[in-house]
Design an enzyme around this catalytic site. Structure first.
Site, PDB file in Angstrom:
ATOM      1  CG  ASP A 131      -1.238  12.032   5.040  1.00  0.00           C
ATOM      2  OD1 ASP A 131      -0.995  10.881   5.419  1.00  0.00           O
ATOM      3  OD2 ASP A 131      -1.137  12.415   3.853  1.00  0.00           O
ATOM      4  CD  GLU A 166       5.132   7.563   4.699  1.00  0.00           C
ATOM      5  OE1 GLU A 166       5.590   8.101   3.680  1.00  0.00           O
ATOM      6  OE2 GLU A 166       4.156   6.790   4.645  1.00  0.00           O
TER       7      GLU A 166
HETATM    8  O1  FUB Z   1      -0.440  11.211   1.795  1.00  0.00           O
HETATM    9  C1  FUB Z   1       0.759  10.979   1.117  1.00  0.00           C
HETATM   10  C2  FUB Z   1       1.769  10.311   2.005  1.00  0.00           C
HETATM   11  O2  FUB Z   1       1.246   9.100   2.502  1.00  0.00           O
HETATM   12  C3  FUB Z   1       2.105  11.084   3.253  1.00  0.00           C
HETATM   13  O3  FUB Z   1       2.936  12.176   3.028  1.00  0.00           O
HETATM   14  C4  FUB Z   1       2.700   9.995   4.063  1.00  0.00           C
HETATM   15  O4  FUB Z   1       2.889  10.288   5.404  1.00  0.00           O
HETATM   16  C5  FUB Z   1       1.717   8.881   3.831  1.00  0.00           C
HETATM   17  O5  FUB Z   1       0.614   8.953   4.702  1.00  0.00           O
END
Ligand code: FUB
Length: 353
Positions: A45, A252
Site C-alpha cells: 500500500d 478500495e
Molecule cells: O493492506 C490492507 C489492505 O489491503 C489495504 O487497506 C487495501 O487497500 C489492500 O491493499
C-alpha cells in the site's frame, strides 16, 4: 537500513483471500516489470510523496502474525508502520524504522492498514486506518516534525471519517482533501448516508456502488471541515457505476493526483484486481471512468499511488513477488506516462516474453 536480502521464496501460488471475497488471487510464472524496493521487510500500500527534495513512501508493514482466519481480511494483521525514502528512483532506499505502532494509538484495537501522509503548517501528518476497540474501522491522524517520523497520534479518530485507505490531496489553492473508503472487510458498505449500519450488505447487480468519500480537511488537518461527501464515479454515458460492475466499480485504494488541470481519481476494483482511473474537474468529482492504469499484479490486493518527482511521474504499487503470499507483499515503483489526450498508458506489471 538499505537494500538487503531477506530471502526470495519464488513464485508459488498466492493462496490468501482478502477482505472476505472469494475471487481467486492472481498467480504467475512471468517475469516482473519491477523489483521490490526493499527486501528486508514486507511492505504494501505505498503512498508516495516528494517532501524536502526526497521521495518518501508511506507503506503498510505486512507481517505473518499467525492469523489463519481470513474472514474480512483478518490475516492482514499489521501492527506498525516503517517509512521508506530515497533521493532518486532506482537509488538506495532508506528504512527509517518504526514511525508509529498500534500500542501508541489509544483508540485502536487492531489492523494498521494503508496510510497516507501530508505536509502543512510546518508539520507532517500521517493518516491511518485501524479497527477501534469495537472492531469498526476508523481513520486516525498523527503528527511529526519530520517526514520520517516518529509520529504522535491524536487521542481519538477523526470524527466523520470511517472505513479504510485514507488518501490526502493538497490542491494548488492550499486546501487539503481526505479521500477514504474500502469495501467488504474495509466496511465501506456499512456506512449508507454516513451512518454506521453493521448489517448493510455490499451492493450487488444493478444497485449503485458503495461510493468512496471525500471531505475537505480543516486548516490544521486534524479534523474534517465538512461532512464527508459521496464521490460519484460515472461510466462514460454518465450513469453511476453499479455494484455488479466488478471490472469498474470502486473497491478500495483511493488516490488523487492532478495533471494538466484535470483531477485523476485512481482506485482498485478489488475482486477483479485492477487499478483504474476516472477524471473530473473538481476534487469532489464527479469522475468519469477512463480505463485501467495497472493490470493485475501477483497476489489478491492491488494498491497504488501516483507522484511527480524531479520532472517525471511514477506509479508506486505492490505485489507478492517475495513471498508468494497475498498478505506478505512488497512495494515497487515504475514510471507512469500521461498521454496527450488525457489518458494514462496502461501498465503491465509483467514483462512480455
Ligand atoms: O493492506 C490492507 C489492505 O489491503 C489495504 O487497506 C487495501 O487497500 C489492500 O491493499
Amino acid at each position: 537500513m538499505f537494500r538487503r536480502s531477506l530471502r526470495t521464496l519464488g513464485l508459488s501460488a498466492a493462496m490468501a483471500l482478502a477482505s472476505g471475497c472469494t475471487h481467486a488471487p492472481v498467480t504467475t510464472t512471468s517475469k516482473f516489470l519491477s523489483e521490490p524496493l526493499v527486501t528486508h521487510l514486507y511492505t504494501a500500500d505505498p503512498a508516495a510523496h516528494a517532501f524536502a527534495g526526497r521521495l518518501y513512501v508511506y507503506p503498510s508493514h505486512d507481517i505473518d502474525a499467525g492469523v489463519t482466519d481470513r474472514t474480512d481480511g483478518n490475516h492482514y494483521a499489521m501492527r506498525d508502520y516503517h517509512i521508506l525514502s530515497m533521493g532518486a528512483v532506482g537509488g538506495p532506499v532508506k528504512d527509517h524504522g518504526v514511525a508509529l505502532k498500534i500500542e501508541d494509538v489509544p483508540w485502536a484495537g487492531r489492523q494498521l492498514w494503508a496510510p497516507d501522509a501530508a505536509h502543512a503548517n510546518g508539520r507532517y501528518y500521517l493518516f491511518f486506518p485501524a479497527r477501534d476497540k469495537a472492531d469498526v474501522f476508523r481513520i486516525g491522524v498523527a503528527t511529526s516534525d519530520s517526514p520520517a517520523g516518529p509520529f504522535t497520534p491524536e487521542a481519538s479518530p477523526l470524527e466523520g471519517a470511517f472505513s479504510i485507505d485514507p488518501a490526502v490531496y493538497g490542491d494548488d489553492d492550499g486546501a487539503f482533501y481526505l479521500y477514504f473508503g474500502g469495501l467488504a472487510g474495509g466496511q465501506l458498505q456499512r456506512w449508507p448516508g454516513n451512518t454506521y449500519t453493521p448489517a448493510a450488505p455490499v451492493p450487488q447487480g444493478e444497485e449503485p456502488e458503495a461510493a468512496p468519500r471525500v471531505a475537505r480537511l480543516r486548516p490544521d488537518l486534524l479534523g474534517l471541515a465538512e461532512p464527508a461527501r459521496e464521490i460519484q464515479l460515472l461510466d462514460p454515458a454518465g450513469k453511476i457505476l453499479v455494484g455488479g460492475d466488478e471490472a469498474r466499480r470502486f473497491f478500495e485504494s483511493c488516490w488523487m493526483h492532478k495533471h494538466a488541470g484535470t483531477y485523476y481519481f485512481t482506485y482498485s476494483t478489488g475482486t477483479t484486481h485492477l487499478i483504474c482511473y476516472a477524471t473530473g474537474h473538481s476534487p469532489y468529482g464527479p469522475f468519469t471512468y477512463r480505463g485501467v492504469l495497472l493490470k493485475p499484479v501477483q497476489g489478491w490486493t492491488t494498491h497504488q499511488s501516483v507522484v511527480r518527482f524531479k520532472g517525471k511521474w511514477y506509479l508506486f504499487y505492490h505485489d507478492s513477488q517475495l513471498s508468494g503470499k497475498s498478505n506478505l507483499r512488497n512495494v515497487k515503483v515504475t514510471e507512469l506516462h500521461h498521454l496527450p489526450d488525457g489518458t494514462i498508458e496502461a501498465i503491465d506489471p509483467f514483462l512480455t516474453p
